[in-house]
Design a protein around this motif. Structure first.
Motif, PDB file in Angstrom:
ATOM      1  N   THR A  46      43.546  48.252  53.671  1.00  0.00           N
ATOM      2  CA  THR A  46      44.728  47.918  52.875  1.00  0.00           C
ATOM      3  C   THR A  46      44.411  46.879  51.806  1.00  0.00           C
ATOM      4  O   THR A  46      45.243  46.075  51.456  1.00  0.00           O
ATOM      5  CB  THR A  46      45.850  47.377  53.780  1.00  0.00           C
ATOM      6  N   VAL A  47      43.189  46.891  51.284  1.00  0.00           N
ATOM      7  CA  VAL A  47      42.824  45.930  50.253  1.00  0.00           C
ATOM      8  C   VAL A  47      43.745  46.101  49.043  1.00  0.00           C
ATOM      9  O   VAL A  47      44.039  47.212  48.615  1.00  0.00           O
ATOM     10  CB  VAL A  47      41.335  46.104  49.859  1.00  0.00           C
ATOM     11  N   SER A  48      44.215  44.981  48.511  1.00  0.00           N
ATOM     12  CA  SER A  48      45.159  45.025  47.387  1.00  0.00           C
ATOM     13  C   SER A  48      44.403  45.092  46.067  1.00  0.00           C
ATOM     14  O   SER A  48      43.177  44.945  46.018  1.00  0.00           O
ATOM     15  CB  SER A  48      46.040  43.782  47.407  1.00  0.00           C
ATOM     16  N   ALA A  49      45.156  45.294  44.979  1.00  0.00           N
ATOM     17  CA  ALA A  49      44.537  45.354  43.656  1.00  0.00           C
ATOM     18  C   ALA A  49      43.881  44.021  43.302  1.00  0.00           C
ATOM     19  O   ALA A  49      42.800  43.987  42.712  1.00  0.00           O
ATOM     20  CB  ALA A  49      45.594  45.732  42.614  1.00  0.00           C
ATOM     21  N   ALA A  50      44.525  42.908  43.677  1.00  0.00           N
ATOM     22  CA  ALA A  50      43.956  41.589  43.392  1.00  0.00           C
ATOM     23  C   ALA A  50      42.666  41.372  44.170  1.00  0.00           C
ATOM     24  O   ALA A  50      41.695  40.815  43.645  1.00  0.00           O
ATOM     25  CB  ALA A  50      44.973  40.498  43.733  1.00  0.00           C
ATOM     26  N   GLU A  51      42.641  41.806  45.419  1.00  0.00           N
ATOM     27  CA  GLU A  51      41.429  41.663  46.232  1.00  0.00           C
ATOM     28  C   GLU A  51      40.309  42.543  45.687  1.00  0.00           C
ATOM     29  O   GLU A  51      39.143  42.133  45.656  1.00  0.00           O
ATOM     30  CB  GLU A  51      41.732  42.020  47.682  1.00  0.00           C
ATOM     31  N   GLU A  52      40.644  43.735  45.246  1.00  0.00           N
ATOM     32  CA  GLU A  52      39.638  44.632  44.670  1.00  0.00           C
ATOM     33  C   GLU A  52      39.018  44.012  43.427  1.00  0.00           C
ATOM     34  O   GLU A  52      37.803  44.104  43.210  1.00  0.00           O
ATOM     35  CB  GLU A  52      40.275  45.983  44.346  1.00  0.00           C
ATOM     36  N   GLN A  53      39.841  43.356  42.615  1.00  0.00           N
ATOM     37  CA  GLN A  53      39.320  42.685  41.418  1.00  0.00           C
ATOM     38  C   GLN A  53      38.333  41.583  41.801  1.00  0.00           C
ATOM     39  O   GLN A  53      37.266  41.449  41.193  1.00  0.00           O
ATOM     40  CB  GLN A  53      40.469  42.086  40.610  1.00  0.00           C
ATOM     41  N   LEU A  54      38.657  40.805  42.834  1.00  0.00           N
ATOM     42  CA  LEU A  54      37.765  39.741  43.278  1.00  0.00           C
ATOM     43  C   LEU A  54      36.462  40.310  43.826  1.00  0.00           C
ATOM     44  O   LEU A  54      35.382  39.745  43.581  1.00  0.00           O
ATOM     45  CB  LEU A  54      38.456  38.890  44.344  1.00  0.00           C
ATOM     46  N   LEU A  55      36.538  41.402  44.555  1.00  0.00           N
ATOM     47  CA  LEU A  55      35.325  42.022  45.088  1.00  0.00           C
ATOM     48  C   LEU A  55      34.418  42.508  43.965  1.00  0.00           C
ATOM     49  O   LEU A  55      33.187  42.355  44.035  1.00  0.00           O
ATOM     50  CB  LEU A  55      35.695  43.180  46.014  1.00  0.00           C
ATOM     51  N   GLN A  56      35.002  43.081  42.945  1.00  0.00           N
ATOM     52  CA  GLN A  56      34.207  43.546  41.812  1.00  0.00           C
ATOM     53  C   GLN A  56      33.551  42.383  41.084  1.00  0.00           C
ATOM     54  O   GLN A  56      32.380  42.464  40.669  1.00  0.00           O
ATOM     55  CB  GLN A  56      35.082  44.353  40.854  1.00  0.00           C
ATOM     56  N   LEU A  57      34.280  41.265  40.937  1.00  0.00           N
ATOM     57  CA  LEU A  57      33.698  40.086  40.303  1.00  0.00           C
ATOM     58  C   LEU A  57      32.567  39.514  41.153  1.00  0.00           C
ATOM     59  O   LEU A  57      31.527  39.094  40.625  1.00  0.00           O
ATOM     60  CB  LEU A  57      34.779  39.024  40.078  1.00  0.00           C
ATOM     61  N   ALA A  58      32.759  39.490  42.463  1.00  0.00           N
ATOM     62  CA  ALA A  58      31.717  38.975  43.353  1.00  0.00           C
ATOM     63  C   ALA A  58      30.468  39.841  43.289  1.00  0.00           C
ATOM     64  O   ALA A  58      29.342  39.329  43.351  1.00  0.00           O
ATOM     65  CB  ALA A  58      32.247  38.898  44.781  1.00  0.00           C
ATOM     66  N   GLU A  59      30.654  41.152  43.171  1.00  0.00           N
ATOM     67  CA  GLU A  59      29.506  42.057  43.047  1.00  0.00           C
ATOM     68  C   GLU A  59      28.689  41.744  41.807  1.00  0.00           C
ATOM     69  O   GLU A  59      27.464  41.929  41.786  1.00  0.00           O
ATOM     70  CB  GLU A  59      29.993  43.507  42.999  1.00  0.00           C
ATOM     71  N   LYS A  60      29.346  41.256  40.785  1.00  0.00           N
ATOM     72  CA  LYS A  60      28.659  40.914  39.532  1.00  0.00           C
ATOM     73  C   LYS A  60      28.092  39.496  39.540  1.00  0.00           C
ATOM     74  O   LYS A  60      27.561  39.035  38.533  1.00  0.00           O
ATOM     75  CB  LYS A  60      29.624  41.082  38.358  1.00  0.00           C
ATOM     76  N   GLY A  61      28.262  38.777  40.670  1.00  0.00           N
ATOM     77  CA  GLY A  61      27.696  37.446  40.788  1.00  0.00           C
ATOM     78  C   GLY A  61      28.587  36.319  40.317  1.00  0.00           C
ATOM     79  O   GLY A  61      28.100  35.234  39.991  1.00  0.00           O
ATOM     80  N   ALA A  62      29.901  36.533  40.311  1.00  0.00           N
ATOM     81  CA  ALA A  62      30.826  35.483  39.862  1.00  0.00           C
ATOM     82  C   ALA A  62      30.766  34.287  40.803  1.00  0.00           C
ATOM     83  O   ALA A  62      30.572  34.433  42.013  1.00  0.00           O
ATOM     84  CB  ALA A  62      32.247  36.042  39.805  1.00  0.00           C
ATOM     85  N   THR A  63      30.940  33.108  40.249  1.00  0.00           N
ATOM     86  CA  THR A  63      30.971  31.889  41.056  1.00  0.00           C
ATOM     87  C   THR A  63      32.356  31.720  41.683  1.00  0.00           C
ATOM     88  O   THR A  63      33.314  32.411  41.323  1.00  0.00           O
ATOM     89  CB  THR A  63      30.661  30.660  40.201  1.00  0.00           C
TER      90      THR A  63
END
Length: 213
Positions: free
Chosen positions: A9-26
């Motif tokens: 049940t991951v939300s749209a906001a959580e999906e955005q954070l996961l994508q940023l983390a995959e790219k190495g976001a701090t």
């Protein structure tokens, strides 16, 4: 980042954070990604951390002397999950994770969260589409928290209670509790389910109401 630990049940906001983390976001970049501000961003990050989807690059173990206490808490969380007391299990697992990213605590948190969310979803779905909201009195009831008032503004502008609870930054479980407090305060109400479709009312030119069948 461990996407396999993100619940279904991951939300749209959580999906955005996961994508940023995959790219190495701090962490700072993750907190700034929320359109509602860093406080809400922190709540999303914390939820993903508790599930084990996000974890520190340099993991620190428990301090000396704390391992026994964490083991006791883990045993308590396991017992609560086995006993079907999922809400309490979520709280205990979260206590462990506040001290160290313990893999078993992540797993217990995910299991308890999923099982509790499924139970709550059935309860909320039963009233979805039948809820209405009274105007908020001034001053608001002292029993309501800031989270309750935040949820109230979200719910009033939405057609689906279920969707709001799923996507609010406070988390689905906290949002459900907030909804219950709004209902106890008489601000959120449920229309009675008559089991029959509503009849449309018309008005004659002379002002006499008739019912269209």
């Amino acid at each position: 980042m461990y996407r396999e630990f993100a619940v279904e049940t991951v939300s749209a906001a959580e999906e955005q954070l996961l994508q940023l983390a995959e790219k190495g976001a701090t962490l700072s970049e993750l907190l700034a990604a929320s359109p509602e501000g860093p406080l809400h961003g922190a709540r999303w990050v914390l939820r993903l951390y508790r599930r084990g989807a996000l974890t520190p690059r340099k993991q620190r173990g428990p301090r000396v002397g704390a391992a026994t206490e964490l083991a006791d808490l883990l045993e308590l969380a396991r017992g609560l999950v086995d006993g079907g007391r999922y809400e309490e299990a979520v709280a205990v697992a979260a206590q462990v994770l506040e001290r160290a990213p313990v893999p078993e605590a992540h797993a217990l948190y995910r299991e308890a969260e999923v099982r509790l969310t499924v139970a709550l979803a059935d309860e909320v779905l039963a009233v979805d589409g039948r809820m209405y909201f009274e105007p908020l009195p001034r001053p608001p009831p002292p029993s309501l928290t800031a989270d309750d008032l935040y949820l109230y503004t979200k719910l009033r502008g939405s057609r689906s209670v279920r969707e709001v609870l799923r996507n609010t930054a406070m988390g689905e479980l906290a949002a459900y509790r907030a909804l219950k407090r709004l209902m106890e305060a008489g601000i959120a109400k449920v229309m009675p389910d008559t089991g029959t479709p509503r009849r449309r009312a018309k008005t004659e030119p002379f002002g006499i109401p008739i019912v269209a069948r």
